[in-house]
Design a protein around this motif. Structure first.
Motif, PDB file in Angstrom:
ATOM      1  N   PRO A 127       0.834  -1.211   0.000  1.00  0.00           N
ATOM      2  CA  PRO A 127       0.000   0.000   0.000  1.00  0.00           C
ATOM      3  C   PRO A 127       0.867   1.258   0.000  1.00  0.00           C
ATOM      4  O   PRO A 127       1.880   1.329   0.695  1.00  0.00           O
ATOM      5  N   ALA A 128       0.455   2.255  -0.771  1.00  0.00           N
ATOM      6  CA  ALA A 128       1.254   3.484  -0.910  1.00  0.00           C
ATOM      7  C   ALA A 128       1.501   4.157   0.438  1.00  0.00           C
ATOM      8  O   ALA A 128       2.617   4.618   0.716  1.00  0.00           O
ATOM      9  N   ARG A 129       0.471   4.208   1.295  1.00  0.00           N
ATOM     10  CA  ARG A 129       0.629   4.859   2.599  1.00  0.00           C
ATOM     11  C   ARG A 129       1.678   4.142   3.444  1.00  0.00           C
ATOM     12  O   ARG A 129       2.510   4.773   4.101  1.00  0.00           O
ATOM     13  N   GLU A 130       1.666   2.814   3.415  1.00  0.00           N
ATOM     14  CA  GLU A 130       2.624   2.038   4.196  1.00  0.00           C
ATOM     15  C   GLU A 130       4.037   2.159   3.623  1.00  0.00           C
ATOM     16  O   GLU A 130       5.028   2.131   4.369  1.00  0.00           O
ATOM     17  N   ILE A 131       4.140   2.288   2.307  1.00  0.00           N
ATOM     18  CA  ILE A 131       5.458   2.467   1.683  1.00  0.00           C
ATOM     19  C   ILE A 131       6.131   3.711   2.238  1.00  0.00           C
ATOM     20  O   ILE A 131       7.322   3.697   2.583  1.00  0.00           O
ATOM     21  N   GLU A 132       5.394   4.799   2.342  1.00  0.00           N
ATOM     22  CA  GLU A 132       5.988   6.044   2.830  1.00  0.00           C
ATOM     23  C   GLU A 132       6.335   5.955   4.309  1.00  0.00           C
ATOM     24  O   GLU A 132       7.347   6.510   4.753  1.00  0.00           O
ATOM     25  N   ARG A 133       5.514   5.255   5.089  1.00  0.00           N
ATOM     26  CA  ARG A 133       5.831   5.069   6.502  1.00  0.00           C
ATOM     27  C   ARG A 133       7.129   4.276   6.667  1.00  0.00           C
ATOM     28  O   ARG A 133       8.013   4.637   7.448  1.00  0.00           O
ATOM     29  N   VAL A 134       7.233   3.181   5.926  1.00  0.00           N
ATOM     30  CA  VAL A 134       8.432   2.338   6.016  1.00  0.00           C
ATOM     31  C   VAL A 134       9.645   3.078   5.481  1.00  0.00           C
ATOM     32  O   VAL A 134      10.746   2.993   6.048  1.00  0.00           O
ATOM     33  N   ARG A 135       9.471   3.817   4.389  1.00  0.00           N
ATOM     34  CA  ARG A 135      10.580   4.580   3.826  1.00  0.00           C
ATOM     35  C   ARG A 135      11.159   5.544   4.874  1.00  0.00           C
ATOM     36  O   ARG A 135      12.379   5.649   5.035  1.00  0.00           O
ATOM     37  N   GLY A 136      10.273   6.228   5.583  1.00  0.00           N
ATOM     38  CA  GLY A 136      10.730   7.174   6.597  1.00  0.00           C
ATOM     39  C   GLY A 136      11.534   6.496   7.692  1.00  0.00           C
ATOM     40  O   GLY A 136      12.569   7.005   8.130  1.00  0.00           O
ATOM     41  N   ARG A 137      11.086   5.318   8.134  1.00  0.00           N
ATOM     42  CA  ARG A 137      11.799   4.602   9.182  1.00  0.00           C
ATOM     43  C   ARG A 137      13.163   4.127   8.696  1.00  0.00           C
ATOM     44  O   ARG A 137      14.157   4.171   9.445  1.00  0.00           O
ATOM     45  N   ILE A 138      13.221   3.663   7.446  1.00  0.00           N
ATOM     46  CA  ILE A 138      14.503   3.207   6.897  1.00  0.00           C
ATOM     47  C   ILE A 138      15.478   4.375   6.789  1.00  0.00           C
ATOM     48  O   ILE A 138      16.665   4.246   7.112  1.00  0.00           O
ATOM     49  N   GLU A 139      14.988   5.519   6.326  1.00  0.00           N
ATOM     50  CA  GLU A 139      15.866   6.685   6.188  1.00  0.00           C
ATOM     51  C   GLU A 139      16.429   7.119   7.541  1.00  0.00           C
ATOM     52  O   GLU A 139      17.599   7.514   7.643  1.00  0.00           O
ATOM     53  N   VAL A 140      15.604   7.019   8.577  1.00  0.00           N
ATOM     54  CA  VAL A 140      16.085   7.347   9.924  1.00  0.00           C
ATOM     55  C   VAL A 140      17.165   6.364  10.352  1.00  0.00           C
ATOM     56  O   VAL A 140      18.202   6.748  10.911  1.00  0.00           O
TER      57      VAL A 140
END
Length: 211
Positions: A127-140
């Motif tokens: 899901p697009a919303r979950e992709i952005e959530r996970v992306r943010g955590r990975i970047e951190v």
């Protein structure tokens, strides 16, 4: 591509280990253990960061972290609710050589949980919303790793050991530029290519029969 897995809880306690390669290439490693009311299973898939395509460092890790973020039958919220209400522990991780899905549950929850795990592995919808959530955590996590002396040292060691053509050219999490540019179709493509029965393996402490 993946066979349906049905699970039988043995009536008698015995200690044995069995290895079976299914027609689709999936390897089962089974050991009975009747000493505990809980059971555990682990699925290993050759989808670690060493399989990241050129210029897409971190996509293996990104894909693994999206597995429990929703599938064709369950949303991320429903997956979390089922795990919590059934007392089931789920851990999904990605290393340099493989992605692993580990689960521990009560024996009576085994059929339900293993069916859910099959959905998680086989049919994520990213899901697009979950992709952005996970992306943010990975970047951190990538940013934090830059200030972690041990992680920096390990990365340097891998570079020296496998020089001049490094087997592991980047960290499992990858670098911020490629992670920031990952698209949903990239995740789908990597999943379809790498999350296949062969050469995946399932390690389980109970008898498993294939139907």
């Amino acid at each position: 591509r993946w066979n349906r897995v049905s699970v039988r809880v043995p009536g008698a306690v015995g200690i044995r280990a069995t290895r079976k390669v299914l027609p689709n290439g999936l390897t089962l490693l089974v050991r009975e253990n009747g000493a505990s009311p809980s059971v555990a299973a682990r699925v290993d898939i050759r989808a670690g960061s060493a399989r990241d395509p050129a210029g897409m460092g971190g996509i293996a890790n990104f894909t693994a972290k999206m597995l429990d973020r929703g599938n064709v039958n369950m949303s991320a919220e429903l997956i979390a609710e089922v795990l919590d209400s059934s007392g089931t522990e789920l851990r999904i991780s990605c290393g340099r050589d493989r992605a692993s899905i580990e689960v521990r549950m009560l024996k009576e929850k085994l059929p339900m949980v293993m069916e859910m795990i099959a959905w998680i592995i086989r049919e994520p919808v990213f899901p697009a919303r979950e992709i952005e959530r996970v992306r943010g955590r990975i970047e951190v996590s990538i940013e934090e790793a830059l200030h972690d002396t041990i992680k920096v040292a390990v990365a340097a060691l891998y570079g020296l050991v496998y020089s001049p053509r490094p087997l592991y050219p980047h960290s499992v999490a990858g670098d911020r530029p490629p992670v920031a540019s990952v698209k949903r179709e990239d995740l789908i493509r990597f999943h379809d290519t790498r999350y296949v029965p062969a050469p995946a393996s399932i390690a389980h402490p109970l008898d498993i029969s294939m139907a």
